[in-house]
Design a protein around this motif. Structure first.
Motif, short mmCIF file in Angstrom:
data_model
loop_
_atom_site.label_atom_id
_atom_site.label_comp_id
_atom_site.label_asym_id
_atom_site.label_seq_id
_atom_site.Cartn_x
_atom_site.Cartn_y
_atom_site.Cartn_z
N LEU A 131 43.43 45.16 39.18
CA LEU A 131 43.55 43.75 38.79
C LEU A 131 42.18 43.10 38.66
O LEU A 131 41.98 42.23 37.81
N GLN A 132 41.23 43.52 39.49
CA GLN A 132 39.88 42.96 39.41
C GLN A 132 39.20 43.31 38.09
O GLN A 132 38.50 42.49 37.49
N GLN A 133 39.42 44.53 37.61
CA GLN A 133 38.81 44.93 36.35
C GLN A 133 39.37 44.12 35.18
O GLN A 133 38.62 43.70 34.29
N VAL A 134 40.67 43.91 35.18
CA VAL A 134 41.28 43.12 34.11
C VAL A 134 40.80 41.68 34.18
O VAL A 134 40.52 41.05 33.15
N ALA A 135 40.68 41.13 35.40
CA ALA A 135 40.22 39.75 35.56
C ALA A 135 38.77 39.60 35.09
O ALA A 135 38.41 38.58 34.49
N MET A 136 37.94 40.60 35.37
CA MET A 136 36.54 40.54 34.92
C MET A 136 36.46 40.54 33.40
O MET A 136 35.66 39.81 32.81
N ARG A 137 37.30 41.34 32.74
CA ARG A 137 37.29 41.36 31.28
C ARG A 137 37.77 40.03 30.72
O ARG A 137 37.20 39.51 29.75
N ALA A 138 38.81 39.46 31.31
CA ALA A 138 39.31 38.17 30.83
C ALA A 138 38.26 37.07 30.98
O ALA A 138 38.10 36.24 30.09
N ASN A 139 37.54 37.07 32.09
CA ASN A 139 36.49 36.06 32.28
C ASN A 139 35.34 36.28 31.31
O ASN A 139 34.74 35.31 30.82
N ARG A 140 35.01 37.53 31.04
CA ARG A 140 33.92 37.81 30.10
C ARG A 140 34.28 37.35 28.70
O ARG A 140 33.41 36.88 27.95
N LEU A 141 35.55 37.45 28.33
CA LEU A 141 35.99 37.03 27.01
C LEU A 141 36.28 35.54 26.92
O LEU A 141 36.56 35.03 25.85
N GLY A 142 36.23 34.85 28.06
CA GLY A 142 36.48 33.42 28.06
C GLY A 142 37.93 33.05 27.80
O GLY A 142 38.21 32.04 27.15
N LEU A 143 38.87 33.85 28.31
CA LEU A 143 40.28 33.62 28.06
C LEU A 143 40.88 32.70 29.12
O LEU A 143 40.40 32.67 30.27
N PRO A 144 41.93 31.95 28.80
CA PRO A 144 42.62 31.15 29.82
C PRO A 144 43.41 32.06 30.77
O PRO A 144 44.27 32.83 30.35
N THR A 145 43.10 31.99 32.04
CA THR A 145 43.67 32.92 33.03
C THR A 145 44.60 32.24 34.03
O THR A 145 45.01 32.88 35.00
N ALA A 146 44.94 30.98 33.83
CA ALA A 146 45.70 30.26 34.86
C ALA A 146 47.17 30.62 34.87
O ALA A 146 47.81 30.55 35.93
N ASN A 147 47.74 31.03 33.73
CA ASN A 147 49.19 31.18 33.64
C ASN A 147 49.67 32.62 33.49
O ASN A 147 50.87 32.87 33.65
N LEU A 148 48.80 33.57 33.18
CA LEU A 148 49.24 34.94 32.97
C LEU A 148 49.51 35.62 34.30
O LEU A 148 48.66 35.64 35.20
N LYS A 149 50.69 36.23 34.42
CA LYS A 149 51.07 36.95 35.63
C LYS A 149 50.65 38.40 35.50
O LYS A 149 50.91 39.05 34.50
N MET A 150 50.01 38.92 36.57
CA MET A 150 49.49 40.28 36.56
C MET A 150 50.22 41.12 37.60
O MET A 150 50.64 40.62 38.65
N LEU A 151 50.36 42.42 37.33
CA LEU A 151 51.00 43.35 38.25
C LEU A 151 50.34 44.71 38.09
O LEU A 151 50.17 45.21 36.98
N SER A 152 49.95 45.30 39.21
CA SER A 152 49.39 46.64 39.24
C SER A 152 50.44 47.57 39.82
O SER A 152 50.66 47.60 41.04
N GLU A 153 51.11 48.33 38.96
CA GLU A 153 52.23 49.17 39.40
C GLU A 153 52.43 50.29 38.37
O GLU A 153 52.20 50.09 37.17
N THR A 154 52.86 51.46 38.86
CA THR A 154 53.15 52.59 37.98
C THR A 154 54.59 53.05 38.07
O THR A 154 54.99 53.94 37.31
#
Length: 454
Positions: A131-154
């Motif tokens: 989840l940290q890697q995805v969050a770092m990419r989203a911040n680097r791209l300047g995307l709105p991150t307040a509403n997207l729900k994330m899940l790390s699961e296989t």
């Protein structure tokens, strides 16, 4: 107790065999056949998920009793992506996006879901990244991150249970090769796991009206990895292509139950993520300042729109007894056939010449409208004559030297006129009744007429 069955499946093409063998007779690959143990039927596999959106659909109806109200599509906030998908994301559909590593699949889907989450519930499931890697990419791209729900699961079962509680409109599963089902006794990424996981997610999407987008890997030859049944159970198969040294990416649909196939979308990779290209013809027409022989523009039809592409041909004397025939972006067998047509019906023999063909921009041309363009570009390079920059050519060439019409001729000519082309050589049947202002169109029916017009 049910007895477990054993099958031997090729990991490259998904072909089944009754026993193990060293080489796959379908794709000719070596050491790709693995043993797959088929366990007993999965408990509850046929049970319906709660919240099934199609209750009562098991009753028999006549064809005229079926409600024809079209489901409202979900706009993905990318016009090019909506075009490839046939107008947007269909609720309850299963979409598979494949591509080489680093092509930008995860970046495109992360940008799409971050924008979709502003207006609806969306869930991004990551199995390969933290989840940290995805969050770092989203911040680097300047995307709105307040509403997207994330899940790390296989685990596919766990993902579906959480999705039933959250009830998102769109789910992204990145990627299908790392997902697994507990009842299947094989490692994640195997043929049986990929097949069962994709079938489970597709069934979940249909029964709950939730759009599921799965990310898939590709093999070394560019085809989608996993069993072939994976392409049959989904609704839409999209390939994300692009070289690592090029800033442009192409998104092409190979299967679509809700729109046209072979639809093409073009994106540009920037430091702020992927940006859609509204006018792809302007990219593929970036010609040099100096005119050169063997360069000609053609109009190809990609999905539902015309596309202007530059074709370059180099004809040179061969120093070897067997001249080379190299085609990049076109079929090499068709190149050899057109050389024979040129010799028989055009009077030009190039048996002692090396012929190199290149479609500028990395576009792959599969339709026959490029035949006439290729022949005239070969003549230009062979004779060293420079063709006019405002000339555009398209048409199919038959084995007897006739010029056959191609579909959507009016739209092709209109697109060429929009980009400033003043002259066109087209088949006779494609000459429009209303010619665009300031444009001269020459209709030809034989190869000899096209050479005279050139």
């Amino acid at each position: 107790m049910a007895k477990n069955k054993t099958a031997y499946v090729c990991n490259e093409c998904g072909q089944d065999f009754p026993r193990w063998q060293g080489q796959c007779s379908a794709c000719q690959e070596w050491n790709t056949i693995t043993e797959v143990r088929l366990g007993p039927p999965i408990a509850g596999k046929s049970a319906s998920f709660s919240g099934y959106a199609g209750q009562g659909s098991s009753e028999i109806k006549t064809l005229n009793q079926i409600d024809l109200d079209e489901l409202p599509r979900i706009a993905s906030s990318f016009t090019e992506l909506d075009r490839v998908l046939g107008g947007g994301i269909v609720p309850g559909s299963a979409i598979l996006i494949g591509g080489h590593p680093g092509a930008g699949k995860s970046t495109l889907l992360l940008q799409t879901l971050c924008l979709l989450a502003e207006s609806m519930s969306a869930l991004y499931v990551t199995g390969e990244e933290s989840l940290q890697q995805v969050a770092m990419r989203a911040n680097r791209l300047g995307l709105p991150t307040a509403n997207l729900k994330m899940l790390s699961e296989t685990s596919v079962e766990q993902i579906c249970q959480i999705a039933m509680q959250e009830k998102p409109k769109v789910i992204v599963v990145d990627s299908i090769q790392v997902m697994h089902i507990s009842e299947v006794q094989s490692s994640p990424g195997s043929v049986s796991q990929v097949r069962e996981s994709a079938s489970y997610l597709t069934r979940f999407a249909k029964q709950n009206g939730i759009a599921v987008i799965m990310v898939g890997h590709v093999t070394k030859d560019g085809s989608l990895a996993g069993p072939k049944v994976l392409e049959h159970c989904i609704d839409c198969s999209v390939m994300f292509e692009g070289d690592s040294d090029s800033r442009y990416r192409t998104l092409r649909s190979h299967k679509n139950r809700f729109g046209a196939i072979n639809e093409l979308g073009v994106f540009a990779m920037t430091e702020r993520g992927l940006k859609e290209v509204a006018n792809p013809s302007a990219i593929f027409l970036s010609r040099g300042d100096e005119d050169a022989s063997g360069s000609l523009v053609m109009v190809v039809w990609e999905g539902t729109r015309p596309l202007l592409v530059e074709l370059q041909v180099l004809v040179d004397s061969s120093a070897m007894g067997n001249p080379r025939r190299v085609a990049v972006g076109m079929d090499a067998n068709r190149l050899a056939m057109l050389l024979a047509v040129m010799h028989r019906h055009g009077g030009l023999m190039m048996a002692d010449q090396d012929v190199f063909v290149n479609v500028v921009g990395g576009v792959k041309v599969t339709e026959t409208s490029a035949d006439l363009t290729l022949l005239l570009a070969m003549v230009s390079s062979f004779r060293g004559d420079v063709l006019a920059r405002d000339l555009v050519v398209f048409g199919e060439v038959g084995l007897s030297g006739e010029i056959r019409p191609v579909p959507n001729g009016q739209e092709r000519i209109t697109e060429a006129a929009k980009h400033g082309f003043k002259r066109a050589i087209v088949p006779d049947a494609n000459v429009p009744k209303k010619i665009p202002a300031g444009m001269t169109i020459i209709g030809v029916s034989k190869l000899s007429q096209a050479l005279e017009a050139l």
